[in-house]
Design a protein around this motif. Structure first.
Motif, short mmCIF file in Angstrom:
data_model
loop_
_atom_site.label_atom_id
_atom_site.label_comp_id
_atom_site.label_asym_id
_atom_site.label_seq_id
_atom_site.Cartn_x
_atom_site.Cartn_y
_atom_site.Cartn_z
N HIS A 166 0.52 2.53 10.43
CA HIS A 166 1.81 2.98 9.89
C HIS A 166 1.67 3.27 8.39
CE1 HIS A 166 5.93 2.47 8.28
NE2 HIS A 166 6.34 2.90 9.46
N GLY A 167 0.99 2.37 7.69
CA GLY A 167 0.74 2.58 6.26
C GLY A 167 -0.17 3.77 6.01
N LEU A 168 -1.20 3.96 6.88
CA LEU A 168 -2.10 5.10 6.74
C LEU A 168 -1.32 6.41 6.86
CD1 LEU A 168 -4.93 6.34 6.52
CD2 LEU A 168 -5.14 6.07 9.01
N GLY A 169 -0.35 6.44 7.76
CA GLY A 169 0.49 7.63 7.87
C GLY A 169 1.19 7.94 6.57
N GLY A 170 1.67 6.89 5.90
CA GLY A 170 2.30 7.08 4.60
C GLY A 170 1.33 7.58 3.55
#
Length: 427
Positions: free
Chosen positions: A63-67
């Motif tokens: 989820h953070g990588l998507g950000g």
């Protein structure tokens, strides 16, 4: 304190801001009323689905990588396409992806859609903050950012309590509720918010308003220092939604218990953000950022000694005070250091610091808790807070006095240029 004084203080806090700001504020409030995925994903995966803390950390890291992937792209889109179209695209795609996540069953599908949610939900942040800098006068920005942060936490306080109760019965309802409210935000943006991107003054010549690219941002030494320190602070604060629920779950507390504890964060910000902002609005940002970094680090470090709901809530109150001071002060600093026609890219780089922290914090929390225990995690937050405090003290020496707007980004390691112009886009 007399009621009349409170009333005058409240009026002073909200007066003088343009109408477009209040529609943007309303959109933020509605969006945060639906905040579910970021708050309850860890408990959904570990308690409802039975996955390990490490798997939950991996999903949140994706989820953070998507950000991370969307931050810089969204910043460029904000400058090139405009604030409004970027916001609309981000909110519509977020509504779709959050609803989709609620129906995923296979672990690989959950991980893939969590990556998509991270990309879409983070894409709106550079546009929101750039638009706010466009429409609010420089001297009002700390107050405006504080009011926006107040809306975030008012919505968060309500949603954390309500969604915690909803999660006791149906996590799917939480996903669908967030998707619905995010869609409502897109409608508000489409109907009420005009485009605010400053128009480039071509008549003044290219030298007066030089182009701003991502390379310009990377060469801006002081600003990149702020981005690095923001990463450390973000790494600490993210533990409120990553390390804290895992630690509380391991200690035998339920999703509802965590919802009540973390709701104290939003409640305290709702009660204190406006009066505290009036107190700190025109004070030295260096001292404010140093103090807030130390409070954040040691507030989380105190969690190692918590054993009951009220002691967990007490630690949340300590690091919440750090949030109240840090968020508007740091966002005001970012807007102050950003060139007018590069706000999207600068805000995208700033957003990247939070996104990278969202990527690494779950991995850090899952690894440390599984192998060393939660006490080591909370000790690490104290160290990070100390390092960040020292960094702010060193970085912000000889900070230029606040003026209007910087047209050109400074050279690497240099202070912002002295040549500034009034904000042509201010309402």
């Amino acid at each position: 304190m007399p009621v009349g004084r409170l009333t005058r203080g409240a009026r002073a806090s909200v007066s003088g801001l343009p109408r477009a700001f209040w529609w943007l504020w309303t959109s933020t409030l509605v969006n945060r009323l639906g905040a579910f995925v970021a708050t309850f994903m860890t408990l959904y995966l570990t308690i409802d689905r039975g996955y390990s803390a490490s798997f939950a950390g991996l999903v949140l890291a994706l989820h953070g990588l998507g950000g991370v992937l969307s931050s810089l792209v969204a910043g460029v889109m904000t400058d090139r396409l405009g604030r409004r179209p970027t916001l609309l695209a981000a909110q519509l795609s977020t509504a779709f992806s959050v609803a989709l996540l609620g129906f995923m069953e296979h672990p690989a599908a959950i991980a893939a859609v969590a990556l998509l949610v991270g990309m879409t939900s983070n894409a709106s942040r550079p546009a929101v903050t750039a638009m706010m800098a466009d429409i609010v006068r420089p001297e009002d920005r700390v107050r405006a950012f504080a009011l926006n942060y107040w809306a975030i936490n008012l919505g968060f306080g309500v949603s954390a309590t309500a969604a915690g109760l909803v999660a006791e019965y149906s996590y799917l309802a939480g996903f669908l509720g967030e998707a619905t409210l995010t869609l409502l935000c897109a409608v508000l943006v489409f109907v009420k918010l005009p485009e605010s991107r400053p128009v480039r003054d071509t008549a003044a010549g290219a030298e007066a308003e030089p182009a701003v690219g991502l390379g310009t941002v990377l060469r801006d030494g002081r600003f990149m220092g702020v981005v690095g320190l923001s990463f450390l602070i973000s790494l600490i604060f993210t533990q409120g939604s990553v390390g804290l629920p895992v630690a509380m779950g391991a200690a035998g507390f339920s999703a509802g218990d965590y919802g009540l504890v973390i709701a104290s964060n939003g409640l305290l910000i709702v009660l204190l953000q406006i009066p505290v902002t009036r107190f700190i609005e025109h004070r030295d940002p260096q001292r404010l950022l140093v103090v807030s970094a130390l409070l954040a680090g040691y507030g989380f470090a105190m969690t190692a000694f918590a054993g009951s709901l009220w002691t967990y809530a007490l630690t949340v109150c300590v690091w919440t005070l750090a949030e109240i001071v840090n968020s508007p002060t740091q966002m005001g600093l970012v807007a102050r250091l950003s060139p007018v026609h590069g706000r999207g890219r600068y805000q995208g780089m700033y957003t990247l610091s939070w996104a990278v922290a969202s990527l690494l914090a779950p991995l850090m929390a899952g690894y440390v808790i599984d192998r060393l225990g939660p006490g080591w995690l909370w000790g690490a937050t104290g160290v990070l807070g100390t390092v960040a405090g020292l960094g702010y003290w060193l970085l912000m020496r000889r900070l230029p006095a606040q003026g209007s707007e910087v047209l050109a980004a400074p050279a690497a390691g240099a202070a912002p240029a002295a040549a500034q112009v009034p904000d042509a886009a201010a309402a």
